[in-house]
Design a protein around this motif. Structure first.
Motif, PDB file in Angstrom:
ATOM      1  N   MET A 183       0.843  -1.184   0.000  1.00  0.00           N
ATOM      2  CA  MET A 183       0.000   0.000   0.000  1.00  0.00           C
ATOM      3  C   MET A 183       0.883   1.241   0.000  1.00  0.00           C
ATOM      4  SD  MET A 183      -2.962   0.864   2.686  1.00  0.00           S
ATOM      5  CE  MET A 183      -3.449   2.504   2.970  1.00  0.00           C
ATOM      6  N   VAL A 184       0.448   2.255  -0.704  1.00  0.00           N
ATOM      7  CA  VAL A 184       1.207   3.495  -0.836  1.00  0.00           C
ATOM      8  C   VAL A 184       0.558   4.576   0.019  1.00  0.00           C
ATOM      9  CG1 VAL A 184       1.941   5.272  -2.461  1.00  0.00           C
ATOM     10  CG2 VAL A 184       1.945   2.891  -3.154  1.00  0.00           C
ATOM     11  N   LYS A 185       1.403   5.379   0.673  1.00  0.00           N
ATOM     12  CA  LYS A 185       0.922   6.515   1.459  1.00  0.00           C
ATOM     13  C   LYS A 185       1.601   7.777   0.977  1.00  0.00           C
ATOM     14  CE  LYS A 185      -0.785   4.945   5.782  1.00  0.00           C
ATOM     15  NZ  LYS A 185      -1.620   5.695   6.650  1.00  0.00           N
ATOM     16  N   LEU A 186       0.898   8.889   1.117  1.00  0.00           N
ATOM     17  CA  LEU A 186       1.493  10.204   0.914  1.00  0.00           C
ATOM     18  C   LEU A 186       1.841  10.723   2.301  1.00  0.00           C
ATOM     19  CD1 LEU A 186      -1.007  11.698  -1.672  1.00  0.00           C
ATOM     20  CD2 LEU A 186       1.219  10.711  -2.116  1.00  0.00           C
TER      21      LEU A 186
ATOM     22  N   LEU B 195       8.892   6.536  -3.559  1.00  0.00           N
ATOM     23  CA  LEU B 195       8.526   6.219  -4.935  1.00  0.00           C
ATOM     24  C   LEU B 195       8.596   7.461  -5.806  1.00  0.00           C
ATOM     25  CD1 LEU B 195       5.400   4.019  -4.179  1.00  0.00           C
ATOM     26  CD2 LEU B 195       7.690   3.239  -4.772  1.00  0.00           C
ATOM     27  N   ARG B 196       8.121   8.591  -5.242  1.00  0.00           N
ATOM     28  CA  ARG B 196       8.091   9.839  -6.010  1.00  0.00           C
ATOM     29  C   ARG B 196       7.939  11.010  -5.063  1.00  0.00           C
ATOM     30  NH1 ARG B 196       5.757  11.196 -11.437  1.00  0.00           N
ATOM     31  NH2 ARG B 196       6.637  13.256 -11.725  1.00  0.00           N
ATOM     32  N   ARG B 197       8.655  12.088  -5.320  1.00  0.00           N
ATOM     33  CA  ARG B 197       8.470  13.319  -4.562  1.00  0.00           C
ATOM     34  C   ARG B 197       7.321  14.085  -5.188  1.00  0.00           C
ATOM     35  NH1 ARG B 197      14.705  15.165  -4.649  1.00  0.00           N
ATOM     36  NH2 ARG B 197      15.515  13.422  -3.445  1.00  0.00           N
ATOM     37  N   VAL B 198       6.344  14.451  -4.380  1.00  0.00           N
ATOM     38  CA  VAL B 198       5.160  15.108  -4.927  1.00  0.00           C
ATOM     39  C   VAL B 198       4.943  16.504  -4.368  1.00  0.00           C
ATOM     40  CG1 VAL B 198       3.993  12.941  -5.444  1.00  0.00           C
ATOM     41  CG2 VAL B 198       3.622  14.020  -3.243  1.00  0.00           C
TER      42      VAL B 198
ATOM     43  N   ILE C  75       7.003  16.158   0.667  1.00  0.00           N
ATOM     44  CA  ILE C  75       5.810  15.311   0.624  1.00  0.00           C
ATOM     45  C   ILE C  75       6.093  14.248  -0.421  1.00  0.00           C
ATOM     46  CG2 ILE C  75       3.330  15.252   0.223  1.00  0.00           C
ATOM     47  CD1 ILE C  75       3.358  18.281   0.926  1.00  0.00           C
ATOM     48  N   VAL C  76       6.062  12.993  -0.004  1.00  0.00           N
ATOM     49  CA  VAL C  76       6.465  11.898  -0.884  1.00  0.00           C
ATOM     50  C   VAL C  76       5.408  10.806  -0.920  1.00  0.00           C
ATOM     51  CG1 VAL C  76       8.934  12.284  -0.548  1.00  0.00           C
ATOM     52  CG2 VAL C  76       7.738  10.719   0.953  1.00  0.00           C
ATOM     53  N   ALA C  77       5.395  10.078  -2.016  1.00  0.00           N
ATOM     54  CA  ALA C  77       4.621   8.839  -2.115  1.00  0.00           C
ATOM     55  C   ALA C  77       5.591   7.725  -1.750  1.00  0.00           C
ATOM     56  CB  ALA C  77       4.088   8.642  -3.520  1.00  0.00           C
ATOM     57  N   ILE C  78       5.218   6.937  -0.730  1.00  0.00           N
ATOM     58  CA  ILE C  78       6.148   5.954  -0.194  1.00  0.00           C
ATOM     59  C   ILE C  78       5.379   4.707   0.233  1.00  0.00           C
ATOM     60  CG2 ILE C  78       6.033   6.849   2.159  1.00  0.00           C
ATOM     61  CD1 ILE C  78       9.099   6.492   2.297  1.00  0.00           C
TER      62      ILE C  78
END
Length: 88
Positions: free
Chosen positions: A1-4, A33-36, A19-22
């Motif tokens: 599962m992915v969290k922001l 996974l990605r910096r948002v 703030i990242v998706a991890i």
């Protein structure tokens, strides 16, 4: 599962956050996974990459409480619900 969620950066007593998706199993400073986005609580500045945030939200990513408050302030959820209506 992915969290922001927030990832702490900056120096001692002068924190800034990315703030990242991890993945939920990763630690706070783990591989993201990605910096948002970016959040500086001292200057009260926020930068959000809204299209990427909407991409992750549409695929089931769950924001943490603090990130959810930042997204509400920026009215990202209004865009998210309008996108959901458009796709249904």
């Amino acid at each position: 599962m992915v969290k922001l969620r927030l990832k702490r950066c900056g120096r001692k007593q002068r924190a800034v956050y990315r703030i990242v998706a991890i993945d939920v199993r990763s630690r706070r400073e783990g591989k993201d996974l990605r910096r948002v986005g970016f959040y500086d609580p001292m200057k009260n500045q926020t930068y959000l990459n809204v299209p990427v945030i909407l991409y992750f939200l549409e695929r089931g990513a769950q924001p943490t409480g603090t990130v959810q408050n930042l997204l509400k302030k920026a009215e990202v959820f209004k865009e998210f619900t309008s996108n959901q209506m458009r796709f249904n």
